[in-house]
Every structure is written in C-alpha cells, then in structure tokens.
Design an enzyme around this catalytic site. Structure first.
Site, PDB file in Angstrom:
ATOM      1  N   GLN A  65       0.851  -1.154   0.066  1.00 24.25           N
ATOM      2  CA  GLN A  65       0.011  -0.091   0.230  1.00 24.25           C
ATOM      3  C   GLN A  65       0.595   1.279  -0.098  1.00 24.25           C
ATOM      4  O   GLN A  65       1.588   1.576   0.739  1.00 24.25           O
ATOM      5  CB  GLN A  65      -0.921  -0.065   1.407  1.00 24.25           C
ATOM      6  CG  GLN A  65      -1.758   1.159   1.382  1.00 24.25           C
ATOM      7  CD  GLN A  65      -2.614   1.261   2.537  1.00 24.25           C
ATOM      8  OE1 GLN A  65      -2.880   0.438   3.162  1.00 24.25           O
ATOM      9  NE2 GLN A  65      -3.773   2.142   2.630  1.00 24.25           N
ATOM     10  N   GLU A  84       3.461   6.522   8.126  1.00 24.12           N
ATOM     11  CA  GLU A  84       4.584   6.873   9.041  1.00 24.12           C
ATOM     12  C   GLU A  84       5.509   5.504   9.166  1.00 24.12           C
ATOM     13  O   GLU A  84       6.663   5.600   8.846  1.00 24.12           O
ATOM     14  CB  GLU A  84       4.131   7.645  10.290  1.00 24.12           C
ATOM     15  CG  GLU A  84       5.668   7.726  11.100  1.00 24.12           C
ATOM     16  CD  GLU A  84       6.270   9.162  10.679  1.00 24.12           C
ATOM     17  OE1 GLU A  84       7.290   9.317  11.059  1.00 24.12           O
ATOM     18  OE2 GLU A  84       5.617  10.025  10.263  1.00 24.12           O
ATOM     19  N   ASN A 118      -4.763   6.656  11.343  1.00 25.06           N
ATOM     20  CA  ASN A 118      -4.456   6.108  12.632  1.00 25.06           C
ATOM     21  C   ASN A 118      -5.493   5.386  13.516  1.00 25.06           C
ATOM     22  O   ASN A 118      -5.384   4.205  13.906  1.00 25.06           O
ATOM     23  CB  ASN A 118      -3.526   6.761  13.387  1.00 25.06           C
ATOM     24  CG  ASN A 118      -2.179   6.715  12.939  1.00 25.06           C
ATOM     25  OD1 ASN A 118      -1.327   5.931  13.020  1.00 25.06           O
ATOM     26  ND2 ASN A 118      -1.730   7.890  12.082  1.00 25.06           N
TER      27      ASN A 118
END
Length: 289
Positions: A65, A84, A118
């Site tokens: 991804q 991240e 997240n």
C-alpha cells in the site's frame, strides 16, 4: 540485502502534462529524502521490533500500500499524510524511493487524515488517540461536534477520549504500562487522585477485566468506615464503678432517702436492684416538758 523487488518497482515519477510536478492522485515513486514528517502525526511511540518486522515484510513482499503525501508550496518537498511506519521501515532498509500517492489537501485536512488513518488502522493506543484529537481541536479551533463529524465518530466518543487526559502524566504512563484498557483507565477518574496509582497497580497486577475493575472501584468508593473498636474494661475498672455506685446509695440514705438496694453477684455479672420511694415520711422528734 536483496533489493530486487524495489529496483523493479522504481520508475520515473508520472509527470502532469501541465507542469513538471508528479501527477495528483496517482501512484508515483518519490525520493524518500524529499518527504518530511507530518507535524500533526498523532503517533508518538514506534516499536522498534514491530518496525523491524515490517521492514522484513517489505523486503520480502514489497510495499503493498503506497504512502500518502501532499505537495508543499516549494513544489519539491512532500509532507507525509499517512504511512509513517511504512516510511520508517523503508528508511531502515536504506531505500531511496517509495511508492506514494500525491493528494491535494490543505494543512488542516492533512492533519485530520493523519489522525483518521491511525484511528481506523488501530495504530494508536487510546492515550495517543486522545492527544491527537485534542491537538486537532486546539490547533484548528474545532468543536467536539466538528471533530466528530470530520473523523466520522460519535461526539460522545470524542468526549470520552478527552476525559482520559484528566489523568496525571504519571497515571497516563502507568495505565499503558500495566495494560489497562480504555474503559478501565476512564473508570479511574471516579477515584480521588491520591488513590489512583495504587488502584492501577492492583488492577494491572491482578489482571482484572472491565467488569471486575468497575466492581473494585465501586468498593473503593463505597468503602465503609472502619468499625470503632469497643473498649474492653478491666476488672479493676469495673470495681471502680461498683464502688462509686455503692457510695451513691450511701449518700442517698444519708440525705434521708429511705432507698433499698439489693445486690446479686454471679460469676458473670453484678446485678443491682434499687427501690427509691416516691413519697418520703419524715419523722420529727418532739420533747415533752
């Protein structure tokens, strides 16, 4: 280190026909050195072991991804929006390029997307989620309702997460270290701050579940005062009161009160029965001359 998987995927970035910049909303290969962190990145803890595992997976299977970035005003630098951990893992592998999707979003939208990704991927612990939401609200002046709408979660969920921040810094660290869940951490707020640390140790040490935690905190809150210890009298003290009682009877008789006192003593107790007449007959002595 086998880099063949990456070398095959590295291609020249797709160029927009109207400029010399990579096309928006398409997967391109960007130099890792051109990507800067997102200042609104909510994740503050990165597990080295998990990053190493991700790096091994990327080495063996490639990046499944692409990360998401937004182009900054200078046209040469890109701010990370999401991905991240993938970016850090690629840096561990000394990669020079990474697959990325360039999206056209504002700074505020970038921050919201960073938090949202997240939250959806469960990459944050609940305390990091609370801080991320608070930062969004404070930095961009959003209300809880606006934040809930942007993140697609209930306003009550926002409020509950923000309540966690009422714990002290030490308590926040302890609930994570002792692996209390979010509901357990929030239940601690029902206690006085002086009792929370001990409660965290007890809950974590005994591995209480949520229901047991609620019951334990209820018991602490409703704790009854310790019963007063009844004073046990010595035999000497009992005799003191008996002597005082006898003196009282004697004083009544000396005052002319014709009372009767009957005493019955057994091995277990002393029983007094006192009869005091309500009407006294006073006899006067007269002399005859």
């Amino acid at each position: 280190m086998n880099m063949s998987l990456f070398q095959k995927s590295i291609q020249k970035p797709t160029i927009d026909n109207n400029s010399d910049r990579p096309a928006v909303n398409k997967v391109v290969e960007l130099p890792i050195c051109s990507i800067v962190p997102n200042p609104a990145q909510p994740r503050v803890i990165f597990d080295d072991y998990e990053l190493s595992r991700l790096a091994v997976s990327i080495q063996q299977n490639g990046i499944l991804q692409p990360i998401t970035v937004r182009r900054l005003d200078d046209g040469l630098t890109y701010e990370l929006v999401s991905g991240e951990r993938r970016l850090r893992a690629c840096k561990l592998l000394n990669m020079h390029y990474i697959p990325a999707i360039v999206i056209g979003v504002t700074t505020k939208d970038s921050a919201v997307l960073a938090v949202l990704e997240n939250l959806q991927r469960a990459d944050l612990n609940y305390m990091e989620e609370a801080y991320a939401i608070k930062n969004l609200i404070d930095y961009y002046g959003l209300t809880q309702e606006e934040t809930a709408a942007r993140l697609g979660i209930a306003q009550s969920t926002i409020a509950n997460k923000l309540r966690l921040l009422k714990l002290s810094d030490d308590e926040k660290g302890m609930v994570i270290r002792y692996k209390l869940n979010e509901r357990q951490a929030r239940a601690l707020l029902r206690l006085d701050s002086s009792r929370r640390s001990d409660a965290i140790v007890y809950i974590g040490g005994n591995q209480l579940n949520t229901a047991q935690t609620d019951s334990y905190i209820d018991d602490l809150i409703n704790e009854k005062p310790k019963p007063t210890v009844k004073r046990r009298w010595s035999f000497r003290a009992v005799n003191l009161y008996i002597n005082t009682f006898n003196k009282t009877i004697d004083a009544m008789k000396e005052a002319g009160i014709n009372c009767e006192a009957m005493k019955n003593k057994t091995d277990d107790f002393v029983e007094y029965v006192v009869k005091i007449p309500l009407h006294q007959t006073v006899q006067s002595n007269t002399s005859t001359t």
